[in-house]
Design a protein around this motif. Structure first.
Motif, short mmCIF file in Angstrom:
data_model
loop_
_atom_site.label_atom_id
_atom_site.label_comp_id
_atom_site.label_asym_id
_atom_site.label_seq_id
_atom_site.Cartn_x
_atom_site.Cartn_y
_atom_site.Cartn_z
N THR A 288 0.84 -1.20 0.00
CA THR A 288 0.00 0.00 0.00
C THR A 288 0.87 1.24 0.00
O THR A 288 2.08 1.18 0.23
N GLN A 387 -16.23 -0.65 1.26
CA GLN A 387 -16.08 -1.72 2.22
C GLN A 387 -15.79 -1.11 3.58
O GLN A 387 -15.52 0.08 3.70
N GLY A 389 -13.99 0.31 6.58
CA GLY A 389 -12.67 0.92 6.69
C GLY A 389 -12.27 1.70 5.45
O GLY A 389 -11.14 2.19 5.37
N TYR A 390 -13.19 1.81 4.45
CA TYR A 390 -12.88 2.55 3.23
C TYR A 390 -13.63 3.89 3.24
O TYR A 390 -14.71 4.00 3.79
N MET A 431 -8.54 3.21 1.48
CA MET A 431 -8.54 2.68 2.83
C MET A 431 -8.24 3.80 3.82
O MET A 431 -7.29 4.57 3.61
N ASN A 432 -9.01 3.87 4.88
CA ASN A 432 -8.82 4.89 5.89
C ASN A 432 -7.52 4.62 6.64
O ASN A 432 -7.30 3.53 7.15
N ASP A 433 -6.64 5.64 6.71
CA ASP A 433 -5.39 5.45 7.46
C ASP A 433 -5.45 6.12 8.82
O ASP A 433 -4.47 6.15 9.55
#
Length: 436
Positions: A288, A387, A389-390, A431-433
């Motif tokens: 990633t 999804q 966490g996105y 994706m959430n960081d």
């Protein structure tokens, strides 16, 4: 009982002190400048601080790592590695005490720089919430004016929420960027688990021990034993790389402390390639990478006032500098997997608009027919559906300025629509960081 009038008077006096201290420090810097003398400013009492004729203070050097051991180590402390939390390296942090907006901004800027090379995620929480990492900047009248940090996850053992786990001196708003960058990056290196480079057994520097002892006693207040433990004694149990003379974790001694013919440590204020490699190795991204957003005001004398998006921190430096980095929007992939698609990038040199699309038909049409937009390549691979966490990445367009704008914030979409942007669609998902 303190009256409202007394309280207001007290706050006014504190503001005056801070203003006068900033002004005095700014005049001192302007008058004398800053030399390359090391400024590993750390926890030190006024009695330990020494005033020099050059117009600034030199603080004791080697206690800027707050660790339970009595001696310092170099390299990376593997037992201080931050651990995976529910699939994410997620660490809550907060500011305690009195920190100016500029100090908060500078901390976030340089933290984000480290995070561009580490799959670690920090999320700022309110002062009322519990945080593992607690950041404090000294005020002009504080006795503790040093820079120091607990090493890596040892901060988890400091449970008193009123106590800092990473501490910085008071930073005058008149300081140059260089004088912010060095101590912030250095102490954050300790916060992530890095130790001092100059204590590596592979360090090539040769010292005149007696001169080091004399210097340490005079300027730092160290005994012979403390000087040995901080400068001459190296310990096992720490992972070392090849010695890195450009490491942000290295600090130098005065030239007189080195033997004739010996190499001398230089003043470093940037992350070295080995710093970046080490932190990548310890906190790998595993396919990633972060998608950054910054705002460019001027470029080569031209007014730009456009947003720019990239997965490369070096590219951010090329187009502006890290002070214009607004956020990490989240993670995308560096390879294609099921459920992902390429994110294509184009550039319009007339409007300085970087255009991104994850729609293949749009990419194909633009590449075949557009005379204004030049194809630059694939940024990475993004997710096609929502999804857990996105986050959605919304796309807007301003017909007057020719700018395409991307955001993960629905509130920002509404604000931009009120300023003339037209909402187009959800372009892709990231994706959430958790980096806020």
């Amino acid at each position: 009982m303190v009256s409202l009038k007394q309280l207001l008077h007290f706050n006014l006096e504190m503001m005056k002190k801070r203003f006068y201290a900033s002004a005095i420090m700014g005049m001192a810097l302007a008058a004398f400048g800053l030399s390359s003398c090391e400024d590993e400013l750390q926890e030190a009492s006024p009695a330990q601080n020494k005033q020099y004729a050059s117009g600034y203070e030199e603080y004791s050097l080697a206690t800027d790592m707050m660790i339970p051991e009595t001696s310092l180590r170099s390299g990376f402390s593997n037992n201080r590695l931050w651990k995976d939390r529910n699939g994410f390296y997620y660490i809550p942090y907060k500011f305690i005490g009195i920190a100016t907006e500029q100090e908060k901004k500078e901390f976030k800027i340089y933290l984000l720089e480290w995070m561009s090379y580490a799959n670690l995620n920090f999320r700022e929480v309110s002062e009322e919430e519990d945080a593992v990492v607690r950041v404090q900047f000294a005020s002009p009248w504080d006795e503790d004016r040093g820079n120091w940090s607990y090493v890596g996850n040892y901060a988890e053992y400091i449970t008193d929420q009123s106590k800092p786990t990473i501490h910085f001196q008071y930073f005058s708003p008149y300081l140059t960027l260089d004088r912010w960058r060095r101590p912030l990056l250095h102490e954050m290196g300790h916060m992530l688990g890095l130790q001092h480079e100059h204590l590596s057994p592979k360090c090539p520097y040769k010292y005149d021990k007696q001169k080091v002892y004399n210097w340490a006693a005079k300027s730092q207040g160290w005994s012979k034993e403390k000087t040995d433990s901080n400068i001459f004694i190296t310990l096992s149990g720490v992972e070392y790389t090849a010695f890195d003379a450009k490491s942000i974790m290295l600090y130098s001694l005065p030239d007189s402390c080195y033997l004739p013919g010996s190499a001398k440590a230089e003043y470093n204020n940037m992350l070295s390639d080995i710093d970046k490699q080490m932190i990548r190795q310890k906190y790998p991204f595993n396919g990633t990478k972060r998608l950054f957003r910054c705002y460019i005001t001027n470029l080569n004398g031209y007014t730009i006032n456009k947003h720019f998006y990239t997965t490369s921190f070096e590219e951010l430096y090329k187009y502006s500098d890290n002070r214009f980095v607004e956020s990490s929007m989240g993670f995308i992939l560096d390879h294609q997997e099921a459920g992902t698609k390429p994110l294509y990038r184009f550039f319009n040199s007339k409007t300085f608009d970087h255009f991104y699309t994850a729609n293949y038909d749009e990419y194909k049409k633009l590449r075949e027919t557009s005379q204004s937009y030049k194809y630059e390549g694939i940024v990475g691979y993004v997710f096609s559906s929502k999804q857990r966490g996105y986050n959605e990445v919304y796309r807007l367009y301003n017909g007057k300025t020719g700018e395409h704008f991307y955001t993960t914030s629905r509130d920002e979409v509404n604000r931009c629509e009120a300023k003339g942007f037209k909402y187009e669609r959800i372009e892709f998902y990231v994706m959430n960081d958790y980096f806020k």
